[in-house]
Motif scaffolding. Structure first.
Motif, PDB file in Angstrom:
ATOM      1  N   THR A  83       0.801  -1.220   0.000  1.00 53.28           N
ATOM      2  CA  THR A  83       0.000   0.000   0.000  1.00 53.28           C
ATOM      3  C   THR A  83       0.832   1.267   0.000  1.00 53.28           C
TER       4      THR A  83
ATOM      5  N   THR B  75      -6.963  -6.339   4.480  1.00 49.01           N
ATOM      6  CA  THR B  75      -5.580  -6.432   4.955  1.00 49.01           C
ATOM      7  C   THR B  75      -4.812  -7.474   4.162  1.00 49.01           C
TER       8      THR B  75
ATOM      9  N   MET C  26      -3.022  -6.263   1.152  1.00 49.36           N
ATOM     10  CA  MET C  26      -1.873  -5.390   1.370  1.00 49.36           C
ATOM     11  C   MET C  26      -0.573  -6.161   1.585  1.00 49.36           C
TER      12      MET C  26
ATOM     13  N   LEU D 222       2.781  -2.577   8.289  1.00 49.98           N
ATOM     14  CA  LEU D 222       1.470  -2.834   8.872  1.00 49.98           C
ATOM     15  C   LEU D 222       1.570  -3.043  10.380  1.00 49.98           C
TER      16      LEU D 222
ATOM     17  N   THR E 299      -4.472   2.745   6.309  1.00 44.54           N
ATOM     18  CA  THR E 299      -4.641   1.329   5.935  1.00 44.54           C
ATOM     19  C   THR E 299      -5.998   0.754   6.300  1.00 44.54           C
TER      20      THR E 299
END
Length: 409
Positions: A108, A212, A215, A113, A298
């Motif tokens: 991303t 998620t 990503m 993350l 995110t």
């Protein structure tokens, strides 16, 4: 288990993938039964009349064998590559260098993350310490991530890493804080890392698992399958650890209610200040920024994003201020600054004021500093101005040189 592959013949052969099997060798004048366990065996077809009789002479058998063998070899080659290939940005030398071990970059554009990996790397940039990233995914001996190596010493846990660096290299962001401010800084850090973190982890790895999963940075022919496995394993771990923590025993609505209380507390503590402890950075800013970053970049369309880009706009400005200052390569789209202003009762999305994207003109040199905007008594304060009339988006570079110079002293 030991596997041996032997393809020594140039003639057509048949592959037996069975384990612990016995069969006749098929050689003339021999009734010997051979037993094999964990081996891949190849025999010439022209010498094994018994096997050929069983298989038949149809050409589709040969095609099936070719396809099966090719698929097995391709899968074996890929797995071998994944197991043996050590992925890293560059050759690393840990002598007098900080080696930061962390998870790989997601797709991303955000650095990580993991809030704790982002915290550690942001802190290193704040104190202006050179470091090298090592995206090997290897956990520390304590099973933690991130962790560092410095002159053959290994340290894990962001709090212990920061203490270690302050002791060894003499750099600290908290030198100017009073004892009361240091106590408040620690209290805020613990609220964010021990409570707010779990609510964001729930939103990311449980409630928005599919987004998620997209990503994750996984390459190879089986990347989709590996991402699915990795995301669901991580989600299961998060749910189990949340249950052990206690916060995972509450309902979804209750978890989000706790998250909202924490975010509103941070917004109140920040107020109209530049950083949490005032006009200068402190260690707590690295922790708070890294845990608010998922809400900013995110978790599109989620409750935390609606809050930070809506009612709690000062937190959004705070996050972007730190991003522009310490992550110049981290570009964001202006569409990331969309929110629904619930206070105006409008359902149409509006855009946040342009908080400023990084450009080559933003440097730490004094000649690039912006002069504060002044106004005459006739000027009406705009939405982009505070009660004093000064622009909320004046350059954040006015104190950067002096702060970094003090850290190096």
């Amino acid at each position: 288990m030991c596997w041996r592959v032997g393809f020594a013949w140039t003639r057509s052969c048949v592959v037996d993938l069975g384990q612990n099997q016995s069969f006749s060798s098929g050689l003339p004048g021999s009734d010997e039964q051979l037993s094999f366990y964990g081996y891949i065996i190849a025999y010439p077809l022209q010498d094994c009349g018994g096997i050929m009789s069983a298989l038949g002479s149809d050409s589709w058998w040969r095609k099936t064998l070719y396809l099966t063998g090719g698929a097995l070899l391709a899968a074996a080659a890929y797995l071998l590559h994944e197991l043996l290939a050590i992925r890293k940005e560059e050759e690393l030398d840990s002598k007098d260098a900080i080696i930061l071990h962390q998870f790989s970059r997601p797709k991303t554009g955000v650095p990580s993350l993991s809030p704790f990996c982002l915290k550690m790397e942001t802190y290193l940039r704040m104190v202006d310490l050179p470091y090298q990233n090592y995206f090997d995914g290897k956990l520390s001996p304590q099973g933690k991530m991130p962790w560092i190596e410095y002159n053959q010493e290994q340290v894990c846990g962001t709090e212990f890493i920061i203490d270690f660096l302050e002791e060894r290299l003499g750099t600290s962001l908290n030198k100017s804080l009073t004892p009361q401010e240091k106590a408040m800084s620690r209290a805020i850090t613990k609220m964010v890392e021990e409570h707010f973190y779990w609510t964001i982890a729930y939103c990311q790895w449980v409630d928005n698992l599919e987004e998620t999963q997209k990503m994750l940075s996984v390459s190879g022919p089986l990347s989709d399958l590996l991402k699915w496995i990795l995301s669901h394993v991580t989600g299961g771990i998060v749910k189990r650890e949340m249950y052990g923590h206690g916060i995972g025993r509450f309902s979804k609505d209750e978890v989000y209610a706790l998250m909202e209380k924490d975010m509103r507390t941070l917004a109140t503590l920040l107020g109209d200040k530049k950083y949490l402890m005032g006009s200068k950075l402190s260690t707590v800013d690295a922790a708070v920024f890294s845990h608010l970053a998922p809400a900013m970049w995110t978790l599109p369309g989620t409750r935390p994003e609606q809050l930070i880009k809506g009612e709690l706009i000062n937190l959004a400005m705070y996050c972007d201020r730190i991003r522009r200052r310490f992550w110049p390569e981290w570009f964001v789209d202006l569409e990331d600054f969309c929110y629904n202003d619930a206070t105006e009762g409008s359902d149409s999305p509006s855009k946040l004021p342009d908080l400023g994207l990084y450009s080559g003109t933003d440097t730490f040199q004094e000649d690039s500093l912006h002069t504060p905007h002044t106004h005459t008594p006739q000027d009406l304060p705009s939405p982009d101005s505070d009660p004093t009339g000064h622009s909320l988006y004046d350059s954040d570079m006015d104190t950067e040189c002096s702060e970094i110079d003090q850290l190096k002293c």
